[in-house]
Design an enzyme around this catalytic site. Structure first.
Site, PDB file in Angstrom:
ATOM      1  N   GLY A 174       2.798  -1.929 -10.921  1.00 36.82           N
ATOM      2  CA  GLY A 174       3.078  -1.722  -9.497  1.00 36.82           C
ATOM      3  C   GLY A 174       2.731  -2.958  -8.714  1.00 36.82           C
ATOM      4  N   ASN A 175       2.671  -2.813  -7.406  1.00 40.16           N
ATOM      5  CA  ASN A 175       2.211  -3.942  -6.592  1.00 40.16           C
ATOM      6  C   ASN A 175       1.466  -3.405  -5.380  1.00 40.16           C
ATOM      7  OD1 ASN A 175       4.148  -3.686  -4.247  1.00 40.16           O
ATOM      8  ND2 ASN A 175       5.608  -3.943  -5.939  1.00 40.16           N
ATOM      9  N   ARG A 176       0.908  -4.292  -4.573  1.00 39.25           N
ATOM     10  CA  ARG A 176      -0.016  -3.869  -3.522  1.00 39.25           C
ATOM     11  C   ARG A 176       0.662  -3.436  -2.222  1.00 39.25           C
ATOM     12  NH1 ARG A 176      -4.245  -8.353  -2.653  1.00 39.25           N
ATOM     13  NH2 ARG A 176      -4.772  -6.953  -0.955  1.00 39.25           N
TER      14      ARG A 176
END
Ligand code: CTP
Length: 400
Positions: A215-217
């Site tokens: 995922g990412n932030r």
């Protein structure tokens, strides 16, 4: 950062409907955010709430009589209505009954509230409230059309009404009136009526196994604020969102997705009906080549995960005459990279977020962006709330 309402001068007009009880909360919210609030009530509003409630909440005298006996706030006896009208940055009428609506749109000035409206120079936000039949009544609907030219209308909602009936007519919730007020105070209006806007927001999750993902932030906040701002400005909004903790603004059609592939499917399906696409989502560029059917165990001692590129959603869509807006989150060579994406993805506009800016980007409620259009216009915006940033982005889109 100071609250947007800090120091703003607001007249809150309260007319005689049961929703007047919700206006106490509105007054409280405005004061809490730093606004100076003066309340004017119609005589019928006194049947529902007392002036003492509002004067306690706002710390200011409440005006009910057109010829008040006592005068405070440095207002002279003869022309207090003009002083009030000139003093205010914004007037909110909540609730606005069908009776007061009729008077206002026909220029009556027969009580303190209608008199101030007649003299008003600042913008007006009105939150009508009525029982379903009174609201749908032909005359009311005609009057609302006139009001539309005079005020930002916060539409009532459907639901359970005080009469026991159910339908359209419940006054919008105080938070919604507050958001509309911020929009209007910032100089925006319902300029996107008739437009269909497709917005993507949040990260995508690319599964590794049933437990783990890449995922990412991205928090999704910026995209959700764009969707909300567009909705408040009258657009029909479809929001395709990746996994996020954000809640979509009421009235927005939200399609929840997980992976880049799912997001692409949802965008492709909804694009033909849209006039504008704003890709604020942080779409994963890579996904695992295959998703393990069972949880990968530590003993398996895996050294690497085989990745494959996801499809570029923006890069693969049928643009037609739609306005296409992309985002670029960069850590270095910001302008160069953003301009390159603008050209490569054939965008009309790109919004550049730099991670170098303090309080901007992931998880913050504020942002600092630079907008670059395909015509070469570059506009740098200061740090401000994501809601205001969203509104400036929408205004730039309107100008494309
Ligand atoms: N985007 C997209 N599909 C992808 C990846 C990105 O539509 N698979 C969109 C994003 O929503 C954004 C724009 O393209 O509006 C730029 O995204 P970004 O990740 O910055 O660009 P990439 O092309 O992925 O380039 P890089 O990651 O190398 O910076």
């Amino acid at each position: 950062m100071d609250s947007f309402f800090s120091g703003k001068k607001i007249i809150l007009g309260v007319t005689g409907g049961i929703a007047a009880y919700k206006s106490c909360l509105l007054a409280r919210l405005l004061v809490k955010l730093g606004a100076e609030v003066r309340v004017i009530m119609t005589p019928s509003a006194l049947e529902f709430v007392t002036p003492l409630t509002f004067s306690t909440l706002t710390g200011n005298e409440v005006i009910v009589n057109i010829f008040p006996e006592t005068q405070k706030n440095g207002v002279s006896l003869k022309t207090w209505h003009i002083e009030y009208a000139l003093w205010a940055d914004l007037m909110i009428i909540a609730p606005l009954t069908v009776n007061s609506l009729a008077k206002i749109v026909h220029g009556f000035a027969d009580n303190a509230l209608t008199t101030v409206v007649a003299a008003l120079r600042c913008p007006l936000v009105a939150a009508p409230a009525a029982d379903v039949d009174m609201y749908n009544n032909k005359v009311t609907q005609e009057n609302l059309k006139i009001l539309k030219a005079m005020a930002y209308i916060v539409e009532p909602e459907e639901g359970f009404l005080a009469s026991g009936l159910s339908g359209l007519g419940r006054m919008a919730e105080p938070e919604k009136i507050l958001e509309a007020s911020e929009l209007v105070l910032a100089g925006f209006s319902k300029d996107l009526e008739g437009k269909n806007i497709l917005v993507t927001a949040g990260p995508t999750y690319e599964d590794i196994d049933p437990v783990r993902f890449i995922g990412n932030r991205s928090s999704g906040k910026m995209g959700f604020q764009i969707a909300k701002a567009a909705s408040l400005r009258g657009a029909r909004v479809t929001l395709v969102s990746g996994p996020t903790a954000e809640t979509a603004y009421p009235g927005i059609k939200q399609l929840k997705v997980r992976s880049a592939a799912e997001m692409k499917k949802a965008v492709d399906k909804n694009l033909s009906e849209s006039d504008i696409l704003v890709m604020a989502a942080a779409v994963a560029d890579y996904r695992p080549e295959s998703v393990a059917a069972k949880k990968i165990k530590k003993e398996e001692n895996i050294k690497s995960i085989e990745l494959t590129k996801t499809e570029d959603i923006l890069g693969s869509i049928e643009k037609g005459d739609k306005k296409i807006v992309g985002f670029a989150l960069e850590t270095d060579n910001e302008f160069g990279n953003a301009k390159d994406k603008l050209t490569r993805k054939k965008l009309d506009m790109i919004v550049l977020n730099s991670l170098k800016d303090k309080s901007a980007g992931f998880e913050f409620d504020t942002n600092k962006v630079t907008i670059i259009t395909k015509e070469g216009k570059i506009k740098e915006y200061p740090l401000m709330s994501k809601f205001l940033t969203a509104n400036y982005i929408l205004s730039e889109i309107s100008e494309l």
